[in-house]
Write a protein that holds these residues in place. Structure first.
Motif, PDB file in Angstrom:
ATOM      1  N   UNK A   1       0.851  -1.182   0.000  1.00  0.00           N
ATOM      2  CA  UNK A   1       0.000   0.000   0.000  1.00  0.00           C
ATOM      3  C   UNK A   1       0.895   1.243   0.000  1.00  0.00           C
ATOM      4  N   UNK A   2       0.649   2.166  -0.940  1.00  0.00           N
ATOM      5  CA  UNK A   2       1.408   3.399  -0.975  1.00  0.00           C
ATOM      6  C   UNK A   2       1.025   4.305   0.186  1.00  0.00           C
ATOM      7  N   UNK A   3       2.013   4.955   0.767  1.00  0.00           N
ATOM      8  CA  UNK A   3       1.753   5.848   1.891  1.00  0.00           C
ATOM      9  C   UNK A   3       2.771   6.981   1.914  1.00  0.00           C
ATOM     10  N   UNK A   4       2.373   8.073   2.512  1.00  0.00           N
ATOM     11  CA  UNK A   4       3.275   9.170   2.828  1.00  0.00           C
ATOM     12  C   UNK A   4       3.590   9.078   4.315  1.00  0.00           C
ATOM     13  N   UNK A   5       4.570   9.837   4.753  1.00  0.00           N
ATOM     14  CA  UNK A   5       4.916   9.862   6.172  1.00  0.00           C
ATOM     15  C   UNK A   5       4.956  11.300   6.655  1.00  0.00           C
ATOM     16  N   UNK A   6       4.359  11.534   7.806  1.00  0.00           N
ATOM     17  CA  UNK A   6       4.382  12.844   8.455  1.00  0.00           C
ATOM     18  C   UNK A   6       5.099  12.675   9.785  1.00  0.00           C
ATOM     19  N   UNK A   7       6.246  13.336   9.922  1.00  0.00           N
ATOM     20  CA  UNK A   7       7.013  13.298  11.169  1.00  0.00           C
ATOM     21  C   UNK A   7       6.807  14.616  11.893  1.00  0.00           C
ATOM     22  N   UNK A  40      10.120   3.573   2.944  1.00  0.00           N
ATOM     23  CA  UNK A  40       9.268   3.164   1.819  1.00  0.00           C
ATOM     24  C   UNK A  40       8.164   4.173   1.508  1.00  0.00           C
ATOM     25  N   UNK A  41       8.083   5.243   2.255  1.00  0.00           N
ATOM     26  CA  UNK A  41       7.038   6.246   2.016  1.00  0.00           C
ATOM     27  C   UNK A  41       7.260   6.920   0.667  1.00  0.00           C
ATOM     28  N   UNK A  42       6.167   7.233   0.008  1.00  0.00           N
ATOM     29  CA  UNK A  42       6.245   7.968  -1.252  1.00  0.00           C
ATOM     30  C   UNK A  42       6.768   9.375  -1.019  1.00  0.00           C
ATOM     31  N   UNK A  43       6.385   9.942   0.115  1.00  0.00           N
ATOM     32  CA  UNK A  43       6.736  11.318   0.425  1.00  0.00           C
ATOM     33  C   UNK A  43       7.004  11.429   1.915  1.00  0.00           C
ATOM     34  N   UNK A  44       8.083  12.086   2.275  1.00  0.00           N
ATOM     35  CA  UNK A  44       8.421  12.328   3.674  1.00  0.00           C
ATOM     36  C   UNK A  44       8.150  13.795   3.973  1.00  0.00           C
ATOM     37  N   UNK A  45       7.260  14.033   4.921  1.00  0.00           N
ATOM     38  CA  UNK A  45       6.871  15.394   5.304  1.00  0.00           C
ATOM     39  C   UNK A  45       7.287  15.596   6.751  1.00  0.00           C
ATOM     40  N   UNK A  46       8.104  16.606   6.984  1.00  0.00           N
ATOM     41  CA  UNK A  46       8.573  16.915   8.326  1.00  0.00           C
ATOM     42  C   UNK A  46       7.932  18.226   8.751  1.00  0.00           C
ATOM     43  N   UNK A  47       7.243  18.193   9.874  1.00  0.00           N
ATOM     44  CA  UNK A  47       6.632  19.404  10.420  1.00  0.00           C
ATOM     45  C   UNK A  47       7.530  19.879  11.555  1.00  0.00           C
ATOM     46  N   UNK A  76       0.953  19.189   8.289  1.00  0.00           N
ATOM     47  CA  UNK A  76       1.550  18.068   7.574  1.00  0.00           C
ATOM     48  C   UNK A  76       0.564  17.391   6.637  1.00  0.00           C
ATOM     49  N   UNK A  77      -0.663  17.238   7.077  1.00  0.00           N
ATOM     50  CA  UNK A  77      -1.689  16.569   6.282  1.00  0.00           C
ATOM     51  C   UNK A  77      -1.977  17.328   4.988  1.00  0.00           C
ATOM     52  N   UNK A  78      -1.812  18.633   5.008  1.00  0.00           N
ATOM     53  CA  UNK A  78      -2.029  19.436   3.795  1.00  0.00           C
ATOM     54  C   UNK A  78      -1.044  19.057   2.690  1.00  0.00           C
ATOM     55  N   UNK A  79       0.074  18.431   3.049  1.00  0.00           N
ATOM     56  CA  UNK A  79       1.094  18.033   2.073  1.00  0.00           C
ATOM     57  C   UNK A  79       0.977  16.571   1.637  1.00  0.00           C
ATOM     58  N   UNK A  80       0.098  15.823   2.272  1.00  0.00           N
ATOM     59  CA  UNK A  80      -0.054  14.397   1.983  1.00  0.00           C
ATOM     60  C   UNK A  80      -0.795  14.201   0.665  1.00  0.00           C
ATOM     61  N   UNK A  81      -0.240  13.343  -0.178  1.00  0.00           N
ATOM     62  CA  UNK A  81      -0.860  13.024  -1.468  1.00  0.00           C
ATOM     63  C   UNK A  81      -1.355  11.583  -1.538  1.00  0.00           C
ATOM     64  N   UNK A  82      -0.766  10.709  -0.748  1.00  0.00           N
ATOM     65  CA  UNK A  82      -1.126   9.288  -0.766  1.00  0.00           C
ATOM     66  C   UNK A  82      -2.431   9.073   0.007  1.00  0.00           C
ATOM     67  N   UNK A  84      -2.928   6.957   2.350  1.00  0.00           N
ATOM     68  CA  UNK A  84      -2.620   6.622   3.743  1.00  0.00           C
ATOM     69  C   UNK A  84      -1.333   7.330   4.154  1.00  0.00           C
ATOM     70  N   UNK A  85      -1.156   7.452   5.457  1.00  0.00           N
ATOM     71  CA  UNK A  85       0.058   8.068   5.963  1.00  0.00           C
ATOM     72  C   UNK A  85       0.466   7.445   7.278  1.00  0.00           C
ATOM     73  N   UNK A  86       1.766   7.482   7.517  1.00  0.00           N
ATOM     74  CA  UNK A  86       2.301   7.160   8.833  1.00  0.00           C
ATOM     75  C   UNK A  86       2.427   8.487   9.566  1.00  0.00           C
ATOM     76  N   UNK A  87       1.896   8.555  10.775  1.00  0.00           N
ATOM     77  CA  UNK A  87       1.989   9.747  11.617  1.00  0.00           C
ATOM     78  C   UNK A  87       2.866   9.369  12.797  1.00  0.00           C
ATOM     79  N   UNK A  88       4.044  10.005  12.867  1.00  0.00           N
ATOM     80  CA  UNK A  88       5.033   9.589  13.848  1.00  0.00           C
ATOM     81  C   UNK A  88       5.678  10.772  14.557  1.00  0.00           C
ATOM     82  N   UNK A  89       5.995  10.574  15.820  1.00  0.00           N
ATOM     83  CA  UNK A  89       6.873  11.502  16.520  1.00  0.00           C
ATOM     84  C   UNK A  89       8.272  11.301  15.938  1.00  0.00           C
TER      85      UNK A  89
END
Length: 184
Positions: A1-7, A40-47, A76-82, A84-89
């Motif tokens: 499953x494709x996903x983005x990541x928000x750190x 493996x995330x399609x996009x890494x977003x760092x807030x 961070x969610x405004x930048x998510x394109x996939x 699903x996303x991983x939401x992580x500290x």
């Protein structure tokens, strides 16, 4: 499953006393360890503030800076394109790609999945979510509590063996960072 990541990497780190995600442990910064778990995330977003350790990451800042995890998630969610996303500290040195894969798999048809710590508590900043579900939950949400936002979504929970390096371990104090250093 494709996903983005928000750190989420922009907190005040009151207990830590310094730029926590930039703290070194085991030859890497905490944020580098967490980013490696979502390689493996399609996009890494760092807030949070810009750090020169994650080339290619989309770096955004919540407004106002340090406002807390709910405004950071919104940003961070405004930048998510996939879908699903991983939401992580950004301070989880023992989280690995296999743990993120377990979370993604555990979602099934649910809006999300979160790790449980050794005492069975949900770890709201160690989870995977459907982007649409988070957008709907945030629409009109005025609270400041991440648990208040995410809890009603009733995510699946994932319990992993604790061992000496539990995936949910985060470094909120210099003592916890030193303990992680000894374990890496």
């Amino acid at each position: 499953m494709g996903f983005d990541a928000v750190l989420l990497a922009g907190g005040r780190a009151r207990r830590f006393g310094a730029d926590k995600p930039a703290a070194p442990v085991g030859g890497r910064t905490l944020i580098e360890w967490t980013a490696a778990a979502v390689a493996d995330a399609s996009r890494l977003i760092v807030v949070g503030p810009r750090r020169d350790v994650l080339p290619g990451a989309v770096v955004v800042r919540e407004d106002p800076p340090g406002a807390g995890p709910v405004p950071a998630l919104r940003t961070g969610l405004a930048e998510v394109r996939a879908p699903c996303l991983a939401l992580l500290a950004a301070d989880m040195p023992f989280l690995r790609p296999v743990h993120v894969a377990r979370l993604l798999d555990a979602m099934g048809e649910r809006p999300g999945a979160v790790l449980l710590d050794g005492e069975g508590r949900r770890q709201w900043l160690a989870g995977c979510w459907r982007a649409g579900a988070l957008r709907e939950a945030l629409d009109g949400y005025t609270g400041a509590s991440l648990r208040g936002l995410l809890g009603p979504l009733e995510p699946a929970t994932v319990a992993l063996p604790g061992g000496t390096r539990p995936a949910w371990y985060d470094c909120d104090t210099p003592q916890e960072l030193a303990a992680a250093e000894r374990l890496l």
